[in-house]
Write a protein that holds these residues in place. Structure first.
Motif, PDB file in Angstrom:
ATOM      1  N   PRO A  58       0.822  -1.217   0.000  1.00  0.00           N
ATOM      2  CA  PRO A  58       0.000   0.000   0.000  1.00  0.00           C
ATOM      3  C   PRO A  58       0.859   1.272   0.000  1.00  0.00           C
ATOM      4  CG  PRO A  58      -0.849  -1.586   1.584  1.00  0.00           C
ATOM      5  CD  PRO A  58       0.467  -2.115   1.119  1.00  0.00           C
ATOM      6  N   GLN A  59       0.494   2.214  -0.835  1.00  0.00           N
ATOM      7  CA  GLN A  59       1.272   3.441  -0.983  1.00  0.00           C
ATOM      8  C   GLN A  59       1.452   4.227   0.312  1.00  0.00           C
ATOM      9  OE1 GLN A  59       0.130   6.761  -0.871  1.00  0.00           O
ATOM     10  NE2 GLN A  59       1.903   7.824  -1.759  1.00  0.00           N
ATOM     11  N   PRO A  60       0.430   4.326   1.191  1.00  0.00           N
ATOM     12  CA  PRO A  60       0.637   5.111   2.412  1.00  0.00           C
ATOM     13  C   PRO A  60       1.697   4.555   3.354  1.00  0.00           C
ATOM     14  CG  PRO A  60      -1.709   4.836   1.964  1.00  0.00           C
ATOM     15  CD  PRO A  60      -0.973   3.911   1.047  1.00  0.00           C
ATOM     16  N   SER A  61       2.001   3.260   3.269  1.00  0.00           N
ATOM     17  CA  SER A  61       2.962   2.668   4.202  1.00  0.00           C
ATOM     18  C   SER A  61       4.395   3.089   3.903  1.00  0.00           C
ATOM     19  CB  SER A  61       2.856   1.145   4.196  1.00  0.00           C
ATOM     20  OG  SER A  61       3.261   0.615   2.950  1.00  0.00           O
ATOM     21  N   ALA A  62       4.706   3.390   2.652  1.00  0.00           N
ATOM     22  CA  ALA A  62       6.057   3.828   2.257  1.00  0.00           C
ATOM     23  C   ALA A  62       5.933   4.579   0.940  1.00  0.00           C
ATOM     24  CB  ALA A  62       6.993   2.636   2.118  1.00  0.00           C
ATOM     25  N   ALA A  99       6.599   5.207  -4.957  1.00  0.00           N
ATOM     26  CA  ALA A  99       6.787   6.047  -6.144  1.00  0.00           C
ATOM     27  C   ALA A  99       8.054   5.656  -6.898  1.00  0.00           C
ATOM     28  CB  ALA A  99       6.844   7.516  -5.733  1.00  0.00           C
ATOM     29  N   GLU A 100       9.134   5.379  -6.170  1.00  0.00           N
ATOM     30  CA  GLU A 100      10.397   5.013  -6.812  1.00  0.00           C
ATOM     31  C   GLU A 100      10.276   3.689  -7.558  1.00  0.00           C
ATOM     32  OE1 GLU A 100      14.307   5.296  -8.053  1.00  0.00           O
ATOM     33  OE2 GLU A 100      12.989   6.806  -7.186  1.00  0.00           O
ATOM     34  N   THR A 101       9.562   2.716  -6.982  1.00  0.00           N
ATOM     35  CA  THR A 101       9.381   1.425  -7.644  1.00  0.00           C
ATOM     36  C   THR A 101       8.670   1.596  -8.979  1.00  0.00           C
ATOM     37  OG1 THR A 101       9.297   0.279  -5.514  1.00  0.00           O
ATOM     38  CG2 THR A 101       8.391  -0.884  -7.415  1.00  0.00           C
ATOM     39  N   LEU A 102       7.592   2.376  -8.983  1.00  0.00           N
ATOM     40  CA  LEU A 102       6.849   2.602 -10.230  1.00  0.00           C
ATOM     41  C   LEU A 102       7.690   3.376 -11.236  1.00  0.00           C
ATOM     42  CD1 LEU A 102       3.278   3.401  -8.855  1.00  0.00           C
ATOM     43  CD2 LEU A 102       4.145   1.255  -9.801  1.00  0.00           C
ATOM     44  N   GLY A 162      -1.602  -4.471  -2.030  1.00  0.00           N
ATOM     45  CA  GLY A 162      -1.716  -5.767  -1.361  1.00  0.00           C
ATOM     46  C   GLY A 162      -0.515  -6.045  -0.509  1.00  0.00           C
ATOM     47  N   GLN A 163      -0.743  -6.537   0.702  1.00  0.00           N
ATOM     48  CA  GLN A 163       0.365  -6.867   1.598  1.00  0.00           C
ATOM     49  C   GLN A 163       0.223  -8.248   2.210  1.00  0.00           C
ATOM     50  OE1 GLN A 163       1.186  -3.547   4.122  1.00  0.00           O
ATOM     51  NE2 GLN A 163       3.341  -4.062   4.246  1.00  0.00           N
ATOM     52  N   ASP A 164      -0.998  -8.742   2.321  1.00  0.00           N
ATOM     53  CA  ASP A 164      -1.207 -10.081   2.854  1.00  0.00           C
ATOM     54  C   ASP A 164      -0.687 -11.104   1.847  1.00  0.00           C
ATOM     55  OD1 ASP A 164      -3.179 -12.638   2.870  1.00  0.00           O
ATOM     56  OD2 ASP A 164      -2.860 -11.876   4.906  1.00  0.00           O
ATOM     57  N   PRO A 165       0.235 -11.995   2.234  1.00  0.00           N
ATOM     58  CA  PRO A 165       0.824 -12.940   1.282  1.00  0.00           C
ATOM     59  C   PRO A 165      -0.199 -13.792   0.551  1.00  0.00           C
ATOM     60  CG  PRO A 165       2.072 -12.933   3.332  1.00  0.00           C
ATOM     61  CD  PRO A 165       0.847 -12.118   3.579  1.00  0.00           C
ATOM     62  N   GLU A 166      -1.279 -14.182   1.232  1.00  0.00           N
ATOM     63  CA  GLU A 166      -2.291 -15.014   0.580  1.00  0.00           C
ATOM     64  C   GLU A 166      -2.935 -14.265  -0.586  1.00  0.00           C
ATOM     65  OE1 GLU A 166      -3.223 -18.149   1.221  1.00  0.00           O
ATOM     66  OE2 GLU A 166      -1.753 -18.430   2.829  1.00  0.00           O
ATOM     67  N   PHE A 167      -3.231 -12.988  -0.368  1.00  0.00           N
ATOM     68  CA  PHE A 167      -3.844 -12.191  -1.431  1.00  0.00           C
ATOM     69  C   PHE A 167      -2.863 -11.977  -2.578  1.00  0.00           C
ATOM     70  CE2 PHE A 167      -4.433  -8.013  -3.398  1.00  0.00           C
ATOM     71  CZ  PHE A 167      -5.719  -8.155  -3.916  1.00  0.00           C
TER      72      PHE A 167
END
Length: 333
Positions: free
Chosen positions: A208-212, A217-220, A236-241
């Motif tokens: 999620p963008q708000p977390s870092a 932005a740099e990754t994109l 998405g951050q949950d590994p299952e998702f």
């Protein structure tokens, strides 16, 4: 008045039964010691000694107070001892944090390595994203952390920046595809290298963008510079998702090589290694002389290199002639 210090004078006179001998033992002039005992008597409202030609004798009140004086001094000495151990880094609590998905082996080695080198200090470790870590470091509710870059490092002290390449996670081809049998994950194997521009049309599952926000932005930006424009960016951050989206065949995600993968997916290196996971220990500037903070930074660096497969970013930058960073975020790739 320093009550504990004056009680120490009272006990010394009691043990010596003579102001002159007590003064010599304490390194004071006798008149000065007499004045301090008189001040203590005024403060307590109790006469402590009867003066005689041969020395001093405790009054009844003095005897009652002596029974409490020695435990008070013992507790004060214990308190000062603990404080000295905390200052030296031999005791206390270090409040620290690591970013999500740093890796189970890295986290376990970090906790174990810190405990081994400083057994008297409890490491209170949490998993926190960059934004929360920065806020807590600056608020003083966090003593040290491991941050993913790029982040705003204003006001922070940093350990050496380390890095390792990100690869791309893709569904396993129906025929199994070419893999290296020594690769990661229960599905086994590392796929052949891919180019970022070969991923066009697929969605990208990203934290999620708000977390870092700076790292997001740099990754994109790196993806676009290398010809990959995601169909959409899915938070998405949950590994299952995340794994489910990759297994659907409609999306990809980036991960370090040691990420555990479910059956049906394969980790592929990216040609040229344009995407790097970049981390360092961090603390509030001014804490660099704190021995426990220094120890955490040393252990974190050692563990990230030995268990996380990371190398100093300066070595990577020099080898690839990568420009190092602007002041706002620490560095860019």
């Amino acid at each position: 008045m320093d009550l504990v210090k004056h009680v120490r004078y009272f006990v010394a006179v009691t043990e010596e039964r003579h102001f002159g001998r007590a003064a010599a033992r304490l390194g004071l002039a006798q008149p000065s010691l007499s004045q301090r005992i008189q001040r203590l008597e005024r403060e307590l409202g109790v006469r402590l000694f009867d003066r005689t030609s041969r020395g001093v004798e405790l009054t009844e009140g003095g005897r009652l107070l002596l029974a409490e004086a020695r435990p008070l001094i013992a507790q004060a000495d214990a308190l000062l001892g603990v404080a000295a151990r905390v200052r030296s880094g031999a005791a206390g609590v270090l409040r620290a944090a690591v970013p999500p998905e740093l890796g189970a082996a890295v986290v376990a080695a970090l906790v174990g390595g810190f405990r081994e080198r400083s057994p008297g200090v409890r490491l209170a470790l949490r998993e926190l994203g960059a934004v929360v870590q920065l806020a807590e470091l600056r608020a003083g509710t966090l003593d040290a952390g491991v941050l993913r870059h790029p982040v705003d490092v204003a006001g922070l002290g940093l350990g050496e920046v380390l890095c390792r390449p990100y690869g791309v996670v893709l569904p396993r081809p129906p025929d199994g595809g070419a893999t290296d049998a020594d690769g990661p994950g229960p599905d086994g194997g590392t796929g052949t290298p891919v180019r970022l521009d070969s991923l066009g049309g697929l969605d990208l599952v990203l934290f999620p963008q708000p977390s870092a926000p700076a790292q997001h932005a740099e990754t994109l930006a790196v993806c676009r510079r290398h010809g990959f424009e995601p169909g959409s960016v899915i938070a998405g951050q949950d590994p299952e998702f995340v794994d489910g989206m990759v297994m659907s065949g409609t999306a990809v995600t980036f991960a370090s090589r040691d990420r555990k993968l479910p059956p049906g997916t394969v980790w592929h290196p990216v040609e040229g290694e344009p995407l790097l996971e970049q981390v360092s220990a961090a603390w509030l500037r001014g804490r660099q002389d704190d021995p426990v903070v220094r120890l955490f930074a040393e252990v974190a660096k050692s563990v990230l290199i030995e268990r996380g497969g990371m190398v100093p970013v300066m070595e990577t930058a020099a080898a690839r002639r990568t420009a190092l960073p602007g002041p706002a975020y620490g560095y860019t790739v």
